[in-house]
Design a protein around this motif. Structure first.
Motif, PDB file in Angstrom:
ATOM      1  N   TRP A 182      11.363 -14.544  39.874  1.00 50.35           N
ATOM      2  CA  TRP A 182      12.267 -15.682  40.080  1.00 50.35           C
ATOM      3  C   TRP A 182      13.501 -15.161  40.788  1.00 50.35           C
ATOM      4  O   TRP A 182      14.043 -14.139  40.386  1.00 50.35           O
ATOM      5  CB  TRP A 182      12.666 -16.302  38.739  1.00 50.35           C
ATOM      6  CG  TRP A 182      13.676 -17.424  38.903  1.00 50.35           C
ATOM      7  CD1 TRP A 182      13.414 -18.750  39.054  1.00 50.35           C
ATOM      8  CD2 TRP A 182      15.105 -17.290  38.939  1.00 50.35           C
ATOM      9  NE1 TRP A 182      14.579 -19.461  39.190  1.00 50.35           N
ATOM     10  CE2 TRP A 182      15.638 -18.586  39.132  1.00 50.35           C
ATOM     11  CE3 TRP A 182      16.004 -16.216  38.860  1.00 50.35           C
ATOM     12  CZ2 TRP A 182      17.011 -18.831  39.229  1.00 50.35           C
ATOM     13  CZ3 TRP A 182      17.357 -16.446  38.963  1.00 50.35           C
ATOM     14  CH2 TRP A 182      17.864 -17.749  39.140  1.00 50.35           C
ATOM     15  N   PRO A 183      13.963 -15.837  41.820  1.00 51.51           N
ATOM     16  CA  PRO A 183      13.378 -17.030  42.435  1.00 51.51           C
ATOM     17  C   PRO A 183      12.469 -16.657  43.608  1.00 51.51           C
ATOM     18  O   PRO A 183      12.675 -15.642  44.254  1.00 51.51           O
ATOM     19  CB  PRO A 183      14.625 -17.759  42.941  1.00 51.51           C
ATOM     20  CG  PRO A 183      15.559 -16.642  43.315  1.00 51.51           C
ATOM     21  CD  PRO A 183      15.308 -15.532  42.335  1.00 51.51           C
ATOM     22  N   ASP A 184      11.493 -17.494  43.870  1.00 49.87           N
ATOM     23  CA  ASP A 184      10.643 -17.286  45.044  1.00 49.87           C
ATOM     24  C   ASP A 184      10.792 -18.436  46.041  1.00 49.87           C
ATOM     25  O   ASP A 184      10.036 -18.551  46.992  1.00 49.87           O
ATOM     26  CB  ASP A 184       9.176 -17.094  44.652  1.00 49.87           C
ATOM     27  CG  ASP A 184       8.580 -18.306  43.948  1.00 49.87           C
ATOM     28  OD1 ASP A 184       9.263 -19.365  43.892  1.00 49.87           O
ATOM     29  OD2 ASP A 184       7.452 -18.202  43.451  1.00 49.87           O
TER      30      ASP A 184
ATOM     31  N   ASP B 224      11.644 -25.459  35.638  1.00 47.65           N
ATOM     32  CA  ASP B 224      11.020 -24.331  36.325  1.00 47.65           C
ATOM     33  C   ASP B 224      12.030 -23.339  36.896  1.00 47.65           C
ATOM     34  O   ASP B 224      11.661 -22.408  37.611  1.00 47.65           O
ATOM     35  CB  ASP B 224      10.108 -24.835  37.444  1.00 47.65           C
ATOM     36  CG  ASP B 224      10.840 -25.738  38.444  1.00 47.65           C
ATOM     37  OD1 ASP B 224      12.084 -25.840  38.359  1.00 47.65           O
ATOM     38  OD2 ASP B 224      10.171 -26.333  39.312  1.00 47.65           O
ATOM     39  N   GLY B 225      13.319 -23.555  36.591  1.00 44.50           N
ATOM     40  CA  GLY B 225      14.339 -22.625  37.055  1.00 44.50           C
ATOM     41  C   GLY B 225      14.874 -22.901  38.440  1.00 44.50           C
ATOM     42  O   GLY B 225      15.684 -22.124  38.949  1.00 44.50           O
ATOM     43  N   TYR B 226      14.468 -24.028  39.052  1.00 42.18           N
ATOM     44  CA  TYR B 226      14.887 -24.300  40.425  1.00 42.18           C
ATOM     45  C   TYR B 226      15.841 -25.485  40.555  1.00 42.18           C
ATOM     46  O   TYR B 226      16.290 -25.796  41.654  1.00 42.18           O
ATOM     47  CB  TYR B 226      13.659 -24.480  41.318  1.00 42.18           C
ATOM     48  CG  TYR B 226      12.917 -23.173  41.459  1.00 42.18           C
ATOM     49  CD1 TYR B 226      13.320 -22.229  42.387  1.00 42.18           C
ATOM     50  CD2 TYR B 226      11.855 -22.856  40.604  1.00 42.18           C
ATOM     51  CE1 TYR B 226      12.681 -21.000  42.482  1.00 42.18           C
ATOM     52  CE2 TYR B 226      11.210 -21.633  40.693  1.00 42.18           C
ATOM     53  CZ  TYR B 226      11.632 -20.708  41.637  1.00 42.18           C
ATOM     54  OH  TYR B 226      11.004 -19.482  41.718  1.00 42.18           O
TER      55      TYR B 226
ATOM     56  N   THR C 103      12.397 -25.337  29.884  1.00 45.42           N
ATOM     57  CA  THR C 103      12.384 -24.125  30.696  1.00 45.42           C
ATOM     58  C   THR C 103      11.946 -22.959  29.807  1.00 45.42           C
ATOM     59  O   THR C 103      12.498 -22.769  28.719  1.00 45.42           O
ATOM     60  CB  THR C 103      13.784 -23.841  31.273  1.00 45.42           C
ATOM     61  OG1 THR C 103      14.213 -24.971  32.040  1.00 45.42           O
ATOM     62  CG2 THR C 103      13.777 -22.601  32.156  1.00 45.42           C
TER      63      THR C 103
ATOM     64  N   LEU D  28      12.379 -17.195  31.199  1.00 41.87           N
ATOM     65  CA  LEU D  28      13.070 -17.595  32.426  1.00 41.87           C
ATOM     66  C   LEU D  28      14.540 -17.895  32.146  1.00 41.87           C
ATOM     67  O   LEU D  28      15.420 -17.558  32.953  1.00 41.87           O
ATOM     68  CB  LEU D  28      12.379 -18.813  33.036  1.00 41.87           C
ATOM     69  CG  LEU D  28      12.891 -19.307  34.388  1.00 41.87           C
ATOM     70  CD1 LEU D  28      12.928 -18.186  35.416  1.00 41.87           C
ATOM     71  CD2 LEU D  28      12.027 -20.464  34.891  1.00 41.87           C
TER      72      LEU D  28
END
Length: 323
Positions: A25-27, A84-86, A258, A262
């Motif tokens: 993370w992050p991608d 999802d962390g985005y 989440t 993460l």
């Protein structure tokens, strides 16, 4: 044979889940949703952090200002986002500790719909007066208010804001009687003090040094637990009222759901950026007190802040119909 294959597959499930949880993370780009307008202290801090995160992690960290409804629109957007962390929330006392008690209904639950990531920074506010008023210290203000109950007016950036509720907590602690005059922003309240329309106002410390230097306003105390680095000679209210702390803050949140691993990853990366030398210096120049800390520490702080600001709303009697 089939049973052995099934058992073997089942034993691999925890490892597969762990591998998924540990995925880099992050991608892809990450969005910070700021429920308020660009240019504010909250916005400046988040853009500083976003730039450092982008440089270190090799992905874009974008600040999206999604304003409206006292911050509720942008906050709701994160509450409904995937965990999802985005998509992350730039949280402040207004949206995440005051609005839950100020509004009769809200499109989000400040506790259940989010998970805390990092208590990034806090910003003290200052109690100011016009120098012509003849009050030179907080004890002198207290003495004047007690001698003339209900005679002095104080201005804030609006009903239910941190500047309003900080004074309500201060009044309650010392049994003071001052009349609240809400304005449509802190700068208007400050100008009313300068013009002699009201006697007292509360405003964020970062916007005051210029006016203080010109002798237009006199700061009596700051609302944070400790003195401000921008105004080191101005006492904290806590020096008069032990334990008092009504600073504004920034807490970053992720949507509920989440994954814990993460959450810890994002929290750790935010902490690194907060304490990067170049970021730290710029934050201190803005008058910020830098915190950071773990996700668990941040969650505990947030719960305590919700209790404090709930009491402030109850004391003030402020309420907004609808959500």
């Amino acid at each position: 044979m089939q049973r052995r294959n099934m058992l073997a597959a089942l034993t691999l499930i925890p490892f597969a889940r762990h591998a998924m949880a540990q995925a880099p993370w992050p991608d892809r780009p990450v969005r910070f949703i700021n429920p308020f307008s660009a240019g504010s202290a909250v916005d400046v801090v988040t853009r500083l952090l976003g730039q450092n995160l982008s440089e270190r992690l090799g992905q874009q960290f974008i600040v999206e200002n999604r304003t409206g409804a006292s911050g509720n629109i942008g906050t709701e957007a994160v509450a409904k986002a995937r965990g999802d962390g985005y998509t992350l929330l730039v949280g402040s006392p207004g949206t995440m500790a005051i609005n839950p008690y100020l509004f009769r209904t809200l499109p989000y639950d400040a506790e259940k719909d989010f998970v805390a990531l990092s208590h990034a920074v806090s910003f003290p506010q200052a109690i100011i007066v016009n120098p012509k008023l003849g009050i030179r210290s907080l004890p002198e203000l207290v003495a004047r208010v007690k001698a003339e109950p209900g005679k002095l007016n104080y201005g804030s950036s609006g009903s239910g804001t941190t500047s309003h509720l900080a004074v309500e907590l201060f009044k309650a602690a010392l049994g003071l009687d001052m009349v609240h005059v809400p304005f449509r922003g802190g700068s208007q309240a400050v100008q009313a003090v300068i013009g002699g329309e009201i006697q007292v106002a509360v405003e964020g410390v970062p916007s005051l040094p210029g006016m203080i230097g010109q002798g237009l306003v006199l700061p009596l105390a700051v609302t944070s637990a400790e003195r401000s680095t921008l105004l080191p000679d101005v006492p904290a209210i806590a020096e008069t009222v032990p334990g008092f702390d009504a600073a504004a803050w920034i807490i970053y949140f992720a949507p509920a759901g989440t994954p814990a691993v993460l959450v810890e990853t994002i929290s750790a990366e935010l902490h690194k950026s907060l304490h990067a030398p170049e970021v730290r210096q710029k934050l201190l120049e803005q008058g910020a007190t830098i915190h950071g800390g773990s996700a668990a520490q941040t969650a505990a702080f947030h719960r305590a802040e919700m209790r404090k600001w709930k009491r402030a709303v109850e004391i003030s009697g402020a309420k907004v119909d609808g959500g």
